[in-house]
Scaffold this motif. Structure first.
Motif, PDB file in Angstrom:
ATOM      1  N   PHE A 185       0.832  -1.364  -0.002  1.00 23.34           N
ATOM      2  CA  PHE A 185      -0.074   0.063   0.058  1.00 23.34           C
ATOM      3  C   PHE A 185       0.815   1.175  -0.050  1.00 23.34           C
ATOM      4  O   PHE A 185       1.853   1.286   0.170  1.00 23.34           O
ATOM      5  CB  PHE A 185      -0.871   0.175   1.360  1.00 23.34           C
ATOM      6  N   GLY A 186       0.350   2.352  -0.283  1.00 25.00           N
ATOM      7  CA  GLY A 186       0.881   3.820  -0.506  1.00 25.00           C
ATOM      8  C   GLY A 186      -0.116   4.770   0.039  1.00 25.00           C
ATOM      9  O   GLY A 186      -1.315   4.152   0.190  1.00 25.00           O
ATOM     10  N   VAL A 187       0.339   6.125   0.058  1.00 23.80           N
ATOM     11  CA  VAL A 187      -0.522   6.997   0.430  1.00 23.80           C
ATOM     12  C   VAL A 187      -0.591   7.935  -0.785  1.00 23.80           C
ATOM     13  O   VAL A 187       0.489   8.284  -1.342  1.00 23.80           O
ATOM     14  CB  VAL A 187       0.026   7.691   1.677  1.00 23.80           C
ATOM     15  N   PHE A 188      -2.106   8.252  -0.985  1.00 25.02           N
ATOM     16  CA  PHE A 188      -2.351   9.331  -2.109  1.00 25.02           C
ATOM     17  C   PHE A 188      -3.335  10.148  -1.612  1.00 25.02           C
ATOM     18  O   PHE A 188      -4.242   9.952  -1.032  1.00 25.02           O
ATOM     19  CB  PHE A 188      -2.867   8.302  -3.309  1.00 25.02           C
ATOM     20  N   GLU A 189      -2.716  11.603  -1.506  1.00 21.18           N
ATOM     21  CA  GLU A 189      -3.521  12.526  -1.002  1.00 21.18           C
ATOM     22  C   GLU A 189      -4.136  12.280   0.299  1.00 21.18           C
ATOM     23  O   GLU A 189      -5.239  12.462   0.649  1.00 21.18           O
ATOM     24  CB  GLU A 189      -4.800  13.152  -1.882  1.00 21.18           C
ATOM     25  N   GLY A 190      -3.403  11.787   1.042  1.00 21.32           N
ATOM     26  CA  GLY A 190      -3.740  11.377   2.554  1.00 21.32           C
ATOM     27  C   GLY A 190      -4.385  10.165   2.828  1.00 21.32           C
ATOM     28  O   GLY A 190      -4.806   9.709   3.895  1.00 21.32           O
ATOM     29  N   THR A 191      -4.717   9.311   1.735  1.00 16.27           N
ATOM     30  CA  THR A 191      -5.341   7.989   1.954  1.00 16.27           C
ATOM     31  C   THR A 191      -4.728   6.833   1.488  1.00 16.27           C
ATOM     32  O   THR A 191      -3.711   6.950   0.648  1.00 16.27           O
ATOM     33  CB  THR A 191      -6.837   7.840   1.302  1.00 16.27           C
ATOM     34  N   ILE A 192      -4.992   5.645   2.052  1.00 17.59           N
ATOM     35  CA  ILE A 192      -4.266   4.580   1.931  1.00 17.59           C
ATOM     36  C   ILE A 192      -4.711   3.728   0.723  1.00 17.59           C
ATOM     37  O   ILE A 192      -6.066   3.785   0.573  1.00 17.59           O
ATOM     38  CB  ILE A 192      -4.194   3.449   3.191  1.00 17.59           C
ATOM     39  N   VAL A 193      -3.931   3.555  -0.348  1.00 13.35           N
ATOM     40  CA  VAL A 193      -4.486   3.089  -1.422  1.00 13.35           C
ATOM     41  C   VAL A 193      -3.611   1.740  -1.723  1.00 13.35           C
ATOM     42  O   VAL A 193      -2.369   1.849  -1.544  1.00 13.35           O
ATOM     43  CB  VAL A 193      -4.305   4.256  -2.872  1.00 13.35           C
ATOM     44  N   LEU A 194      -4.138   0.785  -2.433  1.00 11.33           N
ATOM     45  CA  LEU A 194      -3.619  -0.232  -2.844  1.00 11.33           C
ATOM     46  C   LEU A 194      -2.757  -0.206  -4.167  1.00 11.33           C
ATOM     47  O   LEU A 194      -3.140   0.404  -4.977  1.00 11.33           O
ATOM     48  CB  LEU A 194      -4.563  -1.612  -3.274  1.00 11.33           C
ATOM     49  N   GLY A 195      -1.527  -0.424  -4.031  1.00  7.11           N
ATOM     50  CA  GLY A 195      -0.473  -0.137  -5.025  1.00  7.11           C
ATOM     51  C   GLY A 195       0.026  -1.521  -5.594  1.00  7.11           C
ATOM     52  O   GLY A 195      -0.372  -2.735  -5.309  1.00  7.11           O
ATOM     53  N   ASP A 196       1.413  -1.299  -6.199  1.00  9.12           N
ATOM     54  CA  ASP A 196       2.171  -2.325  -6.834  1.00  9.12           C
ATOM     55  C   ASP A 196       1.456  -3.322  -7.832  1.00  9.12           C
ATOM     56  O   ASP A 196       0.703  -2.983  -8.562  1.00  9.12           O
ATOM     57  CB  ASP A 196       2.782  -3.469  -5.830  1.00  9.12           C
ATOM     58  N   GLU A 197       1.397  -4.719  -7.475  1.00  8.14           N
ATOM     59  CA  GLU A 197       0.641  -5.425  -8.205  1.00  8.14           C
ATOM     60  C   GLU A 197      -0.057  -6.528  -7.516  1.00  8.14           C
ATOM     61  O   GLU A 197       0.290  -7.154  -6.396  1.00  8.14           O
ATOM     62  CB  GLU A 197       1.593  -6.103  -9.406  1.00  8.14           C
ATOM     63  N   PHE A 198      -0.910  -7.214  -8.077  1.00  9.47           N
ATOM     64  CA  PHE A 198      -1.446  -8.410  -7.712  1.00  9.47           C
ATOM     65  C   PHE A 198      -1.588  -9.328  -8.954  1.00  9.47           C
ATOM     66  O   PHE A 198      -2.077  -9.326  -9.831  1.00  9.47           O
ATOM     67  CB  PHE A 198      -3.143  -8.610  -7.205  1.00  9.47           C
ATOM     68  N   SER A 199      -0.845 -10.452  -8.846  1.00  8.19           N
ATOM     69  CA  SER A 199      -0.323 -11.423 -10.089  1.00  8.19           C
ATOM     70  C   SER A 199       0.078 -12.752  -9.415  1.00  8.19           C
ATOM     71  O   SER A 199       0.487 -12.823  -8.231  1.00  8.19           O
ATOM     72  CB  SER A 199       0.807 -11.057 -10.866  1.00  8.19           C
ATOM     73  N   PRO A 200       0.020 -13.790 -10.167  1.00  8.09           N
ATOM     74  CA  PRO A 200       0.738 -14.872  -9.736  1.00  8.09           C
ATOM     75  C   PRO A 200       2.324 -15.180  -9.340  1.00  8.09           C
ATOM     76  O   PRO A 200       2.456 -16.054  -8.507  1.00  8.09           O
ATOM     77  CB  PRO A 200       0.561 -15.694 -10.923  1.00  8.09           C
ATOM     78  N   ASP A 201       2.867 -13.799  -9.378  1.00 11.04           N
ATOM     79  CA  ASP A 201       4.143 -13.631  -8.849  1.00 11.04           C
ATOM     80  C   ASP A 201       3.965 -13.328  -7.441  1.00 11.04           C
ATOM     81  O   ASP A 201       5.116 -13.535  -6.750  1.00 11.04           O
ATOM     82  CB  ASP A 201       4.850 -12.382  -9.539  1.00 11.04           C
ATOM     83  N   GLY A 202       3.219 -12.665  -6.859  1.00  8.40           N
ATOM     84  CA  GLY A 202       3.002 -12.367  -5.292  1.00  8.40           C
ATOM     85  C   GLY A 202       1.683 -13.098  -4.711  1.00  8.40           C
ATOM     86  O   GLY A 202       1.402 -12.468  -3.771  1.00  8.40           O
ATOM     87  N   CYS A 203       1.149 -14.156  -5.194  1.00  9.58           N
ATOM     88  CA  CYS A 203       0.225 -14.909  -4.391  1.00  9.58           C
ATOM     89  C   CYS A 203       0.740 -16.642  -4.775  1.00  9.58           C
ATOM     90  O   CYS A 203       1.368 -16.877  -5.615  1.00  9.58           O
ATOM     91  CB  CYS A 203      -1.284 -14.594  -4.768  1.00  9.58           C
ATOM     92  N   ARG A 204      -0.372 -17.234  -3.964  1.00 13.81           N
ATOM     93  CA  ARG A 204      -0.312 -18.894  -4.173  1.00 13.81           C
ATOM     94  C   ARG A 204      -1.580 -19.139  -4.528  1.00 13.81           C
ATOM     95  O   ARG A 204      -2.562 -18.688  -3.974  1.00 13.81           O
ATOM     96  CB  ARG A 204       0.440 -19.580  -2.944  1.00 13.81           C
ATOM     97  N   LEU A 205      -1.625 -19.801  -5.892  1.00 14.67           N
ATOM     98  CA  LEU A 205      -2.776 -20.404  -6.258  1.00 14.67           C
ATOM     99  C   LEU A 205      -2.812 -21.746  -6.526  1.00 14.67           C
ATOM    100  O   LEU A 205      -1.819 -22.158  -7.292  1.00 14.67           O
ATOM    101  CB  LEU A 205      -3.450 -19.535  -7.436  1.00 14.67           C
ATOM    102  N   TRP A 206      -3.731 -22.657  -6.274  1.00 15.95           N
ATOM    103  CA  TRP A 206      -3.874 -24.046  -6.401  1.00 15.95           C
ATOM    104  C   TRP A 206      -5.007 -24.463  -6.989  1.00 15.95           C
ATOM    105  O   TRP A 206      -6.346 -23.789  -6.765  1.00 15.95           O
ATOM    106  CB  TRP A 206      -3.422 -24.842  -5.266  1.00 15.95           C
ATOM    107  N   ASP A 207      -4.956 -25.353  -7.807  1.00 18.47           N
ATOM    108  CA  ASP A 207      -6.115 -25.916  -8.641  1.00 18.47           C
ATOM    109  C   ASP A 207      -6.762 -26.705  -7.437  1.00 18.47           C
ATOM    110  O   ASP A 207      -6.243 -27.553  -6.495  1.00 18.47           O
ATOM    111  CB  ASP A 207      -5.758 -26.916  -9.680  1.00 18.47           C
ATOM    112  N   LYS A 208      -8.233 -26.338  -7.326  1.00 20.79           N
ATOM    113  CA  LYS A 208      -9.225 -26.823  -6.429  1.00 20.79           C
ATOM    114  C   LYS A 208      -9.145 -28.070  -6.073  1.00 20.79           C
ATOM    115  O   LYS A 208      -9.198 -28.916  -5.146  1.00 20.79           O
ATOM    116  CB  LYS A 208     -10.552 -26.169  -6.497  1.00 20.79           C
ATOM    117  N   GLU A 209      -9.112 -29.027  -7.402  1.00 18.65           N
ATOM    118  CA  GLU A 209      -9.180 -30.340  -7.415  1.00 18.65           C
ATOM    119  C   GLU A 209      -7.922 -31.096  -7.236  1.00 18.65           C
ATOM    120  O   GLU A 209      -7.711 -31.955  -6.337  1.00 18.65           O
ATOM    121  CB  GLU A 209      -9.885 -30.945  -8.499  1.00 18.65           C
ATOM    122  N   THR A 210      -6.774 -30.725  -8.037  1.00 12.37           N
ATOM    123  CA  THR A 210      -5.663 -31.565  -8.200  1.00 12.37           C
ATOM    124  C   THR A 210      -4.676 -30.871  -6.969  1.00 12.37           C
ATOM    125  O   THR A 210      -3.537 -31.391  -6.836  1.00 12.37           O
ATOM    126  CB  THR A 210      -5.081 -31.454  -9.389  1.00 12.37           C
TER     127      THR A 210
END
Ligand code: ADP
Ligand code: UDP
Length: 243
Positions: A185-210
């Motif tokens: 997160f970062g600050v923009f005009e005094g408010t907290i705002v989500l920055g950077d990225e959301f992608s498979p580089d920064g999360c873990r995702l598994w196939d639900k079945e396998t």
């Protein structure tokens, strides 16, 4: 002015995966997603063809969903396959991690089994500092060292869990488990705002079945098919990708 502000001016920062450029408008930056893929705090870096494009489009898709759900994000618009226009945030150097299941550093730290369901989901803070290997910190460290105020941390935590509510069901409907993820997160005009990225580089995702891993663990663990997995995730969510 509107057109001019979309042009890259000068390189502000070259990170491990993205390059940040200034624009004519001091309130906006251009994020360029490169094909560079790093692991172990930048010790291992490889170029993976199409990764920059996939992550840029994926991130735009996810941030648009989050914005529609009322979460303040940096995203202005997609500029090209590998670039987007974002609000220039004053970044808070602390990463927020939510975990729905145990994996990665939690497994190493506590010796629990990978995949263990966490109820309630956990929330952790890590200092963004490669030289120190992004150490885990707590709220009092963040406040005492001036990285964020108590109010900012409370808002970051609230928003990080709000993101979980939106994305857990989004991925579930597409046949995937959202195991964990990192937000900045970062600050923009005094408010907290989500920055950077959301992608498979920064999360873990598994196939639900396998329980097949569809994220950066494929790179960290040398499993191969990294970008193919990212493209599979994008396809399941309906993210448009050029051929
Ligand atoms: P790293 O710095 O970890 O190597 P990246 O290669 O992803 O990571 O570089 C992107 C950099 O841009 C990060 O340092 C990130 O904190 C910063 N950043 C991301 N979004 C914004 C934004 N909207 N405003 C200002 N800085 C940002
Ligand atoms: N993560 C990240 N950047 C970091 C550290 C972690 O994007 O610098 C993400 C990682 O991809 C995972 C989550 O945050 O989805 C939790 O990571 P963890 O603490 O398990 O560390 P790891 O073992 O992945 O280094």
């Amino acid at each position: 002015m509107e057109n001019q502000s979309m042009e890259k001016q000068s390189e502000l920062y070259r990170g491990k995966a993205k390059t940040v450029y200034t624009t004519a408008d001091p309130n906006f930056l251009i994020l360029e997603f490169r094909d560079d893929t790093s692991a172990f705090d930048g010790e291992r870096i490889e170029q993976l063809s199409r990764k920059g494009m996939v992550n840029n489009r994926f991130n735009h898709f996810i941030m648009s969903k989050l914005a529609a759900a009322g979460i303040p994000t940096q995203m202005e618009r997609l500029l090209s396959d590998t670039e987007c226009l974002v609000k220039k945030l004053d970044m808070i150097p602390v990463e927020c991690v939510v975990r729905n299941r145990a994996a990665g550093s939690l497994v190493r730290r506590l010796g629990v089994e990978e995949g263990l369901e966490l109820n309630p989901p956990t929330f952790e803070l890590f200092l963004k500092n490669d030289a120190l290997h992004d150490p885990m910190v707590n709220e009092t460290h963040a406040i005492a060292f001036g990285w964020a105020t108590a109010e900012q941390l409370a808002e970051m935590k609230r928003l990080t869990f709000a993101v979980n509510a939106v994305l857990k069901s989004l991925f579930d409907e597409a046949g995937m488990l959202l195991v964990d993820y990192k937000l900045e997160f970062g600050v923009f005009e005094g408010t907290i705002v989500l920055g950077d990225e959301f992608s498979p580089d920064g999360c873990r995702l598994w196939d639900k079945e396998t329980l097949t891993k569809l994220d950066k663990d494929r790179f960290r663990q040398g499993l191969g098919g990294v970008v193919e997995a990212y493209e599979e995730v994008a396809k399941r969510l309906g993210v448009e990708l050029p051929a």
